[in-house]
Scaffold this motif. Structure first.
Motif, short mmCIF file in Angstrom:
data_model
loop_
_atom_site.label_atom_id
_atom_site.label_comp_id
_atom_site.label_asym_id
_atom_site.label_seq_id
_atom_site.Cartn_x
_atom_site.Cartn_y
_atom_site.Cartn_z
N GLU A 1 -19.29 24.00 12.32
CA GLU A 1 -19.25 22.15 11.34
C GLU A 1 -20.20 21.68 11.99
OE1 GLU A 1 -14.79 20.92 11.82
OE2 GLU A 1 -15.14 22.32 10.66
N GLU A 2 -20.02 20.60 12.03
CA GLU A 2 -20.49 19.13 12.53
C GLU A 2 -19.48 18.28 12.86
OE1 GLU A 2 -21.43 14.80 10.74
OE2 GLU A 2 -21.03 16.08 9.62
N PHE A 3 -19.41 18.74 14.67
CA PHE A 3 -18.84 18.25 15.22
C PHE A 3 -18.90 16.56 15.58
CE2 PHE A 3 -18.01 15.63 19.78
CZ PHE A 3 -16.86 15.86 20.20
N ILE A 4 -17.80 16.09 14.66
CA ILE A 4 -18.09 14.08 14.76
C ILE A 4 -16.81 13.66 15.68
CG2 ILE A 4 -16.79 12.16 12.99
CD1 ILE A 4 -16.59 15.16 10.60
N ASN A 5 -18.16 13.26 16.54
CA ASN A 5 -17.40 11.99 17.48
C ASN A 5 -16.93 10.77 16.74
OD1 ASN A 5 -17.16 10.74 20.07
ND2 ASN A 5 -19.30 9.67 19.78
N PHE A 6 -15.43 11.00 16.53
CA PHE A 6 -14.66 10.46 15.54
C PHE A 6 -13.78 9.59 16.61
CE2 PHE A 6 -12.21 14.54 16.75
CZ PHE A 6 -11.42 14.25 17.87
N ASP A 7 -13.38 8.44 15.88
CA ASP A 7 -12.67 7.04 16.94
C ASP A 7 -10.99 7.91 17.14
OD1 ASP A 7 -14.85 5.62 16.75
OD2 ASP A 7 -13.77 4.81 14.72
N PHE A 8 -10.54 8.65 16.80
CA PHE A 8 -9.13 9.52 16.57
C PHE A 8 -8.54 9.99 15.44
CE2 PHE A 8 -8.31 5.35 14.18
CZ PHE A 8 -7.36 5.51 12.77
N GLU A 9 -8.02 10.71 15.43
CA GLU A 9 -7.80 11.46 14.44
C GLU A 9 -5.96 11.72 14.53
OE1 GLU A 9 -8.09 15.73 15.26
OE2 GLU A 9 -7.86 15.06 18.26
N PHE A 10 -5.24 11.97 12.73
CA PHE A 10 -3.80 11.99 12.88
C PHE A 10 -3.36 12.56 12.04
CE2 PHE A 10 -5.71 9.50 9.62
CZ PHE A 10 -5.16 9.31 8.56
N THR A 11 -2.29 13.39 12.11
CA THR A 11 -1.82 13.85 10.98
C THR A 11 -1.15 12.74 9.39
OG1 THR A 11 -1.18 15.94 12.52
CG2 THR A 11 -0.13 16.05 10.42
N LEU A 12 -1.25 12.83 8.64
CA LEU A 12 -0.46 12.65 7.47
C LEU A 12 1.32 14.05 7.09
CD1 LEU A 12 0.00 10.03 5.58
CD2 LEU A 12 -1.62 11.40 3.80
N LEU A 13 2.08 13.37 7.60
CA LEU A 13 2.73 14.63 6.47
C LEU A 13 2.81 14.20 5.37
CD1 LEU A 13 5.57 15.26 9.89
CD2 LEU A 13 3.70 16.54 9.15
N SER A 14 3.30 15.09 4.74
CA SER A 14 3.46 14.95 2.57
C SER A 14 4.12 15.62 2.32
CB SER A 14 1.59 14.57 2.81
OG SER A 14 1.22 14.20 2.72
N VAL A 15 4.69 15.60 1.24
CA VAL A 15 5.39 16.08 0.82
C VAL A 15 5.18 16.32 -0.51
CG1 VAL A 15 8.46 16.77 0.43
CG2 VAL A 15 7.77 15.11 2.03
N ARG A 16 5.58 17.18 -1.94
CA ARG A 16 5.07 17.45 -2.65
C ARG A 16 6.49 17.90 -3.42
NH1 ARG A 16 1.30 16.66 -6.81
NH2 ARG A 16 1.91 18.41 -8.35
N LYS A 17 7.52 17.24 -4.47
CA LYS A 17 8.93 17.99 -4.76
C LYS A 17 8.02 18.96 -5.99
CE LYS A 17 11.07 14.51 -4.92
NZ LYS A 17 11.65 12.72 -4.80
N HIS A 18 9.65 19.16 -6.74
CA HIS A 18 9.34 19.87 -7.60
C HIS A 18 8.85 19.12 -9.39
CE1 HIS A 18 10.36 23.90 -6.89
NE2 HIS A 18 11.04 23.27 -5.99
N SER A 19 9.36 17.63 -9.10
CA SER A 19 8.48 17.05 -10.47
C SER A 19 7.03 16.65 -10.34
CB SER A 19 9.76 15.47 -9.93
OG SER A 19 8.94 14.83 -8.45
N GLY A 20 6.10 17.24 -9.00
CA GLY A 20 4.87 16.75 -9.14
C GLY A 20 4.73 15.71 -8.43
N GLU A 21 5.88 14.88 -7.92
CA GLU A 21 5.75 13.56 -6.94
C GLU A 21 5.09 13.40 -5.46
OE1 GLU A 21 7.99 9.53 -5.75
OE2 GLU A 21 9.09 11.62 -6.29
N ASN A 22 4.23 13.04 -4.92
CA ASN A 22 3.69 12.85 -3.78
C ASN A 22 4.90 11.78 -2.35
OD1 ASN A 22 2.39 15.63 -4.36
ND2 ASN A 22 0.33 13.32 -4.95
N ILE A 23 5.66 12.37 -1.81
CA ILE A 23 5.56 10.87 -0.78
C ILE A 23 5.31 11.38 0.57
CG2 ILE A 23 7.76 10.33 -1.61
CD1 ILE A 23 9.53 12.38 -0.70
N PHE A 24 5.39 10.08 1.55
CA PHE A 24 4.32 10.34 2.81
C PHE A 24 5.56 10.05 3.70
CE2 PHE A 24 1.41 9.70 -0.93
CZ PHE A 24 0.37 11.48 -0.85
N CYS A 25 4.83 10.01 4.73
CA CYS A 25 5.43 9.76 6.51
C CYS A 25 4.90 8.88 7.02
CB CYS A 25 6.01 11.46 7.23
SG CYS A 25 7.12 12.28 6.82
N LEU A 26 4.60 8.00 7.92
CA LEU A 26 4.37 7.40 8.09
C LEU A 26 2.95 9.03 9.57
CD1 LEU A 26 6.18 4.19 9.96
CD2 LEU A 26 4.17 4.62 7.87
#
Length: 391
Positions: A191-216
């Motif tokens: 894969e292409e090497f991207i000289n990115f500014d920064f990287e991050f993780t978005l912890l995401s929760v999928r509920k049984h109802s289909g709603e998606n909620i997110f952490c900071l």
């Protein structure tokens, strides 16, 4: 009566590393029965589970027979190196695979998750290509352009990943990827090497109802594809967070399995680029053990058990720094704990792995402070005090 019935639920954990250990601890707080499985004895999660056993999880018949014999209410994969064929057949027979067998299959293979994101959902990723024969590698690499990243199609924690500067480096990178590939897939992804500014993780929760909620968002740094430190919150433009949530929602709506997902992104300028996704608690998310009112491990449990998830709040800015071994030791010991624990609002988690190897994560330091930069500084300083050694 409902609580009494709920407390009898049995969870079978496939993979018993440090993330699984924290999941077991949260499960026991809810009165659940937990069986931990791994390929070797005395893995971290086994040390706190009700029962454990070591088996070859990549063997379809062995894995299927063990799961049927133990008859759990939930089968919770924590690693990629297992037989997806066994999980798919068991799901067809009525066993509950978390989040579901299709999601486990797609995310354990880099080609499948990239195809889903890039081809099916039209999400921006780095340029990539799959190679299954070394003779095809140089031509495809030139098409991508140097430098590039070469990875096994199936691996974890950056194992087998190489930064390839020139075509002369391709042979060694290919061999390293093959040696560290998990499962039966022996291809690689370049894969292409991207000289990115920064990287991050978005912890995401999928509920049984289909709603998606997110952490900071959680900021993190990696070395050779393996995480070294993380911190929450991460200061970044709100428009980038909104775009990352939109991308994640498109992916989770397609995968559609209840649970926690660790979704990784690159940021370059004003662009958010999808990188990876894991359908389980994420290494970088260990910071949530002290930063949030509900940790990623409890969120995963609440999601697939269909328990309420109230607002996810930041308790205090926090950071982690991993504790690495510099060589192989059997039954390692840890020096410097007294010095490390002198730092205010700082904890040390020793994973309890029976054998260390050079570069292997053996523990993590967690530190909180009113300022995230001070938390990062204390985590780094405390981790530097701890040395892995032998008796």
């Amino acid at each position: 009566m409902k609580n009494a019935i709920f407390s009898k639920k049995r969870i079978l954990l496939l993979g018993s590393g440090e993330l699984g250990k924290e999941l077991v601890i949260e499960s026991k707080r809810l009165g659940l029965e937990v069986i931990a499985i791994d390929r070797y004895e005395k893995a971290p999660a086994m040390q706190v589970a009700d029962h454990s056993c070591a088996i070859d999880m990549s063997n379809k018949n062995i894995l299927k027979d063990v799961i049927k014999k133990l008859n759990p209410d939930f089968v919770v994969p924590e690693i990629e190196a297992l037989s997806i064929e066994a999980l798919k057949e068991l799901e067809d027979e009525g066993f509950k695979i978390v989040p579901n067998a299709r999601t486990v299959e797609i995310t354990m293979n880099r080609d499948k998750i990239r195809d889903l994101a890039s081809r099916d959902l039209k999400i921006k990723t780095a340029k990539f290509n799959y190679i299954f024969k070394f003779d095809d590698l140089e031509k495809k690499a030139i098409e991508i352009g140097f430098p590039l990243l070469l990875k096994p199609l199936m691996s974890s924690s950056g194992k087998g990943q190489s930064l390839v500067e020139t075509k002369n480096d391709l042979h060694d990178a290919w061999n390293q990827a093959q040696a560290n590939s998990r499962g039966k897939v022996k291809g690689v992804i370049i894969e292409e090497f991207i000289n990115f500014d920064f990287e991050f993780t978005l912890l995401s929760v999928r509920k049984h109802s289909g709603e998606n909620i997110f952490c900071l968002p959680i900021g993190h740094l990696q070395s050779n594809g393996d995480y070294q430190c993380s911190w929450q919150p991460l200061e970044m433009n709100e428009s980038l967070i909104i775009e990352a949530k939109k991308i994640t929602t498109r992916i989770l709506n397609n995968l559609n399995g209840a649970g926690l997902y660790g979704v990784e992104f690159f940021v370059k300028g004003n662009e958010v680029i999808f990188s990876e996704l894991s359908p389980r608690p994420h290494d970088t998310g260990m910071v949530t053990l002290v930063s949030q009112n509900i940790s990623e491990f409890e969120l995963h449990l609440r999601a697939f058990l269909n328990l309420p998830i109230p607002n996810i709040n930041l308790i205090e800015p926090s950071a982690t720094r991993v504790i690495l071994s510099d060589k192989e030791y059997k039954n390692p010991i840890y020096e410097g704990l007294n010095e490390a624990l002198e730092f205010e609002k700082t904890k040390v988690l020793i994973f309890g792995k029976p054998v260390s190897r050079k570069g292997r994560r053996m523990g993590v330091v967690l530190s909180s402070n009113k300022d995230v930069n001070l938390a990062r500084e204390n985590a780094d300083k405390a981790a530097s005090k701890i040395k892995v050694s032998s008796n």
